[in-house]
Motif scaffolding. Sequence first.
Motif, PDB file in Angstrom:
ATOM      1  N   GLU A   1     -28.288 108.722  12.791  1.00 55.41           N
ATOM      2  CA  GLU A   1     -28.818 107.359  12.779  1.00 55.41           C
ATOM      3  C   GLU A   1     -28.150 106.518  11.696  1.00 55.41           C
ATOM      4  O   GLU A   1     -27.916 105.315  11.882  1.00 55.41           O
ATOM      5  CB  GLU A   1     -30.338 107.374  12.571  1.00 55.41           C
ATOM      6  CG  GLU A   1     -31.122 107.928  13.744  1.00 55.41           C
ATOM      7  CD  GLU A   1     -30.937 107.103  15.009  1.00 55.41           C
ATOM      8  OE1 GLU A   1     -30.770 105.865  14.904  1.00 55.41           O
ATOM      9  OE2 GLU A   1     -30.946 107.679  16.110  1.00 55.41           O
ATOM     10  N   HIS A   2     -27.821 107.148  10.570  1.00 56.81           N
ATOM     11  CA  HIS A   2     -27.106 106.433   9.510  1.00 56.81           C
ATOM     12  C   HIS A   2     -25.717 106.005  10.001  1.00 56.81           C
ATOM     13  O   HIS A   2     -25.271 104.877   9.753  1.00 56.81           O
ATOM     14  CB  HIS A   2     -26.982 107.327   8.277  1.00 56.81           C
ATOM     15  CG  HIS A   2     -26.268 106.684   7.128  1.00 56.81           C
ATOM     16  ND1 HIS A   2     -26.911 105.865   6.216  1.00 56.81           N
ATOM     17  CD2 HIS A   2     -24.964 106.719   6.746  1.00 56.81           C
ATOM     18  CE1 HIS A   2     -26.031 105.427   5.325  1.00 56.81           C
ATOM     19  NE2 HIS A   2     -24.839 105.928   5.625  1.00 56.81           N
ATOM     20  N   THR A   3     -25.034 106.908  10.707  1.00 57.82           N
ATOM     21  CA  THR A   3     -23.714 106.593  11.241  1.00 57.82           C
ATOM     22  C   THR A   3     -23.783 105.441  12.235  1.00 57.82           C
ATOM     23  O   THR A   3     -22.953 104.514  12.199  1.00 57.82           O
ATOM     24  CB  THR A   3     -23.110 107.830  11.928  1.00 57.82           C
ATOM     25  OG1 THR A   3     -22.986 108.879  10.967  1.00 57.82           O
ATOM     26  CG2 THR A   3     -21.749 107.519  12.528  1.00 57.82           C
TER      27      THR A   3
ATOM     28  N   THR B   1     -23.902 107.767  25.640  1.00 60.14           N
ATOM     29  CA  THR B   1     -22.882 108.807  25.736  1.00 60.14           C
ATOM     30  C   THR B   1     -23.362 110.105  25.089  1.00 60.14           C
ATOM     31  O   THR B   1     -23.128 111.203  25.612  1.00 60.14           O
ATOM     32  CB  THR B   1     -21.582 108.332  25.055  1.00 60.14           C
ATOM     33  OG1 THR B   1     -21.215 107.054  25.588  1.00 60.14           O
ATOM     34  CG2 THR B   1     -20.449 109.307  25.300  1.00 60.14           C
ATOM     35  N   ASP B   2     -24.055 109.980  23.974  1.00 60.47           N
ATOM     36  CA  ASP B   2     -24.582 111.158  23.280  1.00 60.47           C
ATOM     37  C   ASP B   2     -25.680 111.827  24.096  1.00 60.47           C
ATOM     38  O   ASP B   2     -25.694 113.049  24.256  1.00 60.47           O
ATOM     39  CB  ASP B   2     -25.118 110.727  21.912  1.00 60.47           C
ATOM     40  CG  ASP B   2     -25.665 111.892  21.107  1.00 60.47           C
ATOM     41  OD1 ASP B   2     -24.926 112.878  20.924  1.00 60.47           O
ATOM     42  OD2 ASP B   2     -26.823 111.811  20.665  1.00 60.47           O
TER      43      ASP B   2
ATOM     44  N   LEU C   1     -21.886 113.952  26.305  1.00 58.57           N
ATOM     45  CA  LEU C   1     -20.440 113.760  26.363  1.00 58.57           C
ATOM     46  C   LEU C   1     -19.793 113.767  24.985  1.00 58.57           C
ATOM     47  O   LEU C   1     -18.655 114.211  24.834  1.00 58.57           O
ATOM     48  CB  LEU C   1     -20.106 112.446  27.080  1.00 58.57           C
ATOM     49  CG  LEU C   1     -20.735 112.257  28.471  1.00 58.57           C
ATOM     50  CD1 LEU C   1     -20.325 110.914  29.049  1.00 58.57           C
ATOM     51  CD2 LEU C   1     -20.336 113.389  29.398  1.00 58.57           C
ATOM     52  N   LEU C   2     -20.494 113.275  23.984  1.00 55.97           N
ATOM     53  CA  LEU C   2     -19.893 113.183  22.658  1.00 55.97           C
ATOM     54  C   LEU C   2     -19.661 114.552  22.030  1.00 55.97           C
ATOM     55  O   LEU C   2     -18.733 114.730  21.238  1.00 55.97           O
ATOM     56  CB  LEU C   2     -20.777 112.338  21.734  1.00 55.97           C
ATOM     57  CG  LEU C   2     -20.703 110.823  21.911  1.00 55.97           C
ATOM     58  CD1 LEU C   2     -21.529 110.134  20.832  1.00 55.97           C
ATOM     59  CD2 LEU C   2     -19.264 110.326  21.853  1.00 55.97           C
ATOM     60  N   ASP C   3     -20.502 115.526  22.367  1.00 60.55           N
ATOM     61  CA  ASP C   3     -20.328 116.864  21.785  1.00 60.55           C
ATOM     62  C   ASP C   3     -18.967 117.446  22.122  1.00 60.55           C
ATOM     63  O   ASP C   3     -18.429 118.263  21.357  1.00 60.55           O
ATOM     64  CB  ASP C   3     -21.423 117.805  22.311  1.00 60.55           C
ATOM     65  CG  ASP C   3     -22.784 117.479  21.739  1.00 60.55           C
ATOM     66  OD1 ASP C   3     -22.832 116.683  20.780  1.00 60.55           O
ATOM     67  OD2 ASP C   3     -23.782 118.014  22.236  1.00 60.55           O
TER      68      ASP C   3
ATOM     69  N   ILE D   1     -19.914 115.226  15.544  1.00 62.05           N
ATOM     70  CA  ILE D   1     -21.150 114.447  15.571  1.00 62.05           C
ATOM     71  C   ILE D   1     -22.382 115.340  15.679  1.00 62.05           C
ATOM     72  O   ILE D   1     -23.434 115.025  15.123  1.00 62.05           O
ATOM     73  CB  ILE D   1     -21.103 113.432  16.744  1.00 62.05           C
ATOM     74  CG1 ILE D   1     -20.200 112.266  16.352  1.00 62.05           C
ATOM     75  CG2 ILE D   1     -22.499 112.937  17.114  1.00 62.05           C
ATOM     76  CD1 ILE D   1     -20.020 111.239  17.445  1.00 62.05           C
ATOM     77  N   ALA D   2     -22.266 116.461  16.358  1.00 64.65           N
ATOM     78  CA  ALA D   2     -23.431 117.315  16.593  1.00 64.65           C
ATOM     79  C   ALA D   2     -24.187 117.665  15.304  1.00 64.65           C
ATOM     80  O   ALA D   2     -25.420 117.583  15.261  1.00 64.65           O
ATOM     81  CB  ALA D   2     -23.004 118.578  17.339  1.00 64.65           C
ATOM     82  N   PRO D   3     -23.498 118.065  14.207  1.00 65.89           N
ATOM     83  CA  PRO D   3     -24.234 118.417  12.985  1.00 65.89           C
ATOM     84  C   PRO D   3     -24.953 117.231  12.333  1.00 65.89           C
ATOM     85  O   PRO D   3     -25.803 117.440  11.447  1.00 65.89           O
ATOM     86  CB  PRO D   3     -23.134 118.948  12.051  1.00 65.89           C
ATOM     87  CG  PRO D   3     -22.009 119.327  12.947  1.00 65.89           C
ATOM     88  CD  PRO D   3     -22.059 118.354  14.073  1.00 65.89           C
ATOM     89  N   LEU D   4     -24.622 116.005  12.736  1.00 71.65           N
ATOM     90  CA  LEU D   4     -25.268 114.838  12.132  1.00 71.65           C
ATOM     91  C   LEU D   4     -26.707 114.658  12.603  1.00 71.65           C
ATOM     92  O   LEU D   4     -27.516 114.046  11.906  1.00 71.65           O
ATOM     93  CB  LEU D   4     -24.475 113.563  12.450  1.00 71.65           C
ATOM     94  CG  LEU D   4     -23.056 113.488  11.877  1.00 71.65           C
ATOM     95  CD1 LEU D   4     -22.381 112.189  12.331  1.00 71.65           C
ATOM     96  CD2 LEU D   4     -23.089 113.560  10.358  1.00 71.65           C
ATOM     97  N   HIS D   5     -27.016 115.189  13.773  1.00 72.99           N
ATOM     98  CA  HIS D   5     -28.377 115.058  14.288  1.00 72.99           C
ATOM     99  C   HIS D   5     -29.342 115.853  13.422  1.00 72.99           C
ATOM    100  O   HIS D   5     -29.197 117.064  13.245  1.00 72.99           O
ATOM    101  CB  HIS D   5     -28.456 115.546  15.732  1.00 72.99           C
ATOM    102  CG  HIS D   5     -27.752 114.657  16.702  1.00 72.99           C
ATOM    103  ND1 HIS D   5     -28.330 113.514  17.216  1.00 72.99           N
ATOM    104  CD2 HIS D   5     -26.512 114.717  17.249  1.00 72.99           C
ATOM    105  CE1 HIS D   5     -27.489 112.923  18.046  1.00 72.99           C
ATOM    106  NE2 HIS D   5     -26.373 113.624  18.081  1.00 72.99           N
ATOM    107  N   GLY D   6     -30.318 115.174  12.858  1.00 73.89           N
ATOM    108  CA  GLY D   6     -31.305 115.827  12.008  1.00 73.89           C
ATOM    109  C   GLY D   6     -30.814 116.138  10.611  1.00 73.89           C
ATOM    110  O   GLY D   6     -31.547 116.753   9.822  1.00 73.89           O
ATOM    111  N   LEU D   7     -29.596 115.723  10.276  1.00 78.57           N
ATOM    112  CA  LEU D   7     -29.057 115.995   8.940  1.00 78.57           C
ATOM    113  C   LEU D   7     -29.728 115.068   7.930  1.00 78.57           C
ATOM    114  O   LEU D   7     -29.589 113.849   7.998  1.00 78.57           O
ATOM    115  CB  LEU D   7     -27.547 115.763   8.926  1.00 78.57           C
ATOM    116  CG  LEU D   7     -26.850 115.992   7.578  1.00 78.57           C
ATOM    117  CD1 LEU D   7     -26.880 117.467   7.212  1.00 78.57           C
ATOM    118  CD2 LEU D   7     -25.410 115.478   7.636  1.00 78.57           C
TER     119      LEU D   7
END
Length: 258
Positions: free
Chosen positions: A237-239, A206-207, A211-213, A219-225
């Motif tokens: 990835e932690h989530t 889905t991401d 679609l998830l955005d 969720i978007a800010p979690l990528h690369g955080l």
Amino acid sequence: WPDVIYELQAQLAGWPHPVYIVGGAVRDAMLHRPLKDVDLATPIAGIKLARQIANQFDGDFFPLDPERDVGRALIDTPEGRLLVDVARLRGADLLADLTDRDFTVNAMVVDLKGDLNLVIDPLDGERDLVRKVLRRCSPTAIASDPVRALRAARQSVQFGLRFDPETQSDVRSAGAQLGACSPERLRDELIKLLSLPRSVAALRITDRLGLLDVILPEIAPLHGLPQSAPHQRDGWEHTLAVIEHLTALMAAFSYTRT
């Protein structure tokens, strides 16, 4: 088919119009999956037929969508409560109804008043099910109802299907339209996705489809955080790891385990 389908066939022998088993019930029967709900279609009087089924099985009834002539019967069977939705055909005939549905694997039909082992399949859903392909019923199937994009991501994982190229392209394009869809319908699809045994795989798909955005912009800010030590994964990835572990825990403590 379970016994209740043969009972339905006998009870509806006097109904003066065709009655078809449509959608997921046919797909699940072909996959030998348990039957939890049944969708029926008839040319007219869907609500009237649903009420009749509820009365004949001493079940419960309520009009699900009066505007579209859809009724629901809840009947008790030895395997548990069965949900039976009855709708008037979408369009002028059966082919128009099937073409208006989402994916070909959900557009197979059995004549309830005929041979229950004969599948009516003008859109080649059985072939797609065998080939493990998720294919739209028509070029407008997803654009006409963008929530189907979320359903595509879920069902691809649920049934082990891969997108055909046109369907994947349409699913990506539908992401921008999800914001205009009913929040209740988006919520329901997301809950179904999270209820899958492989919910993390479905979330990844889905991401990646963008679609998830739209439905979960947090969720978007979690990528690369980056995460503080001792974590080695980024926020996304932690989530996903947390969800995976929670899914395993819920399965381990499920009331269905003996």
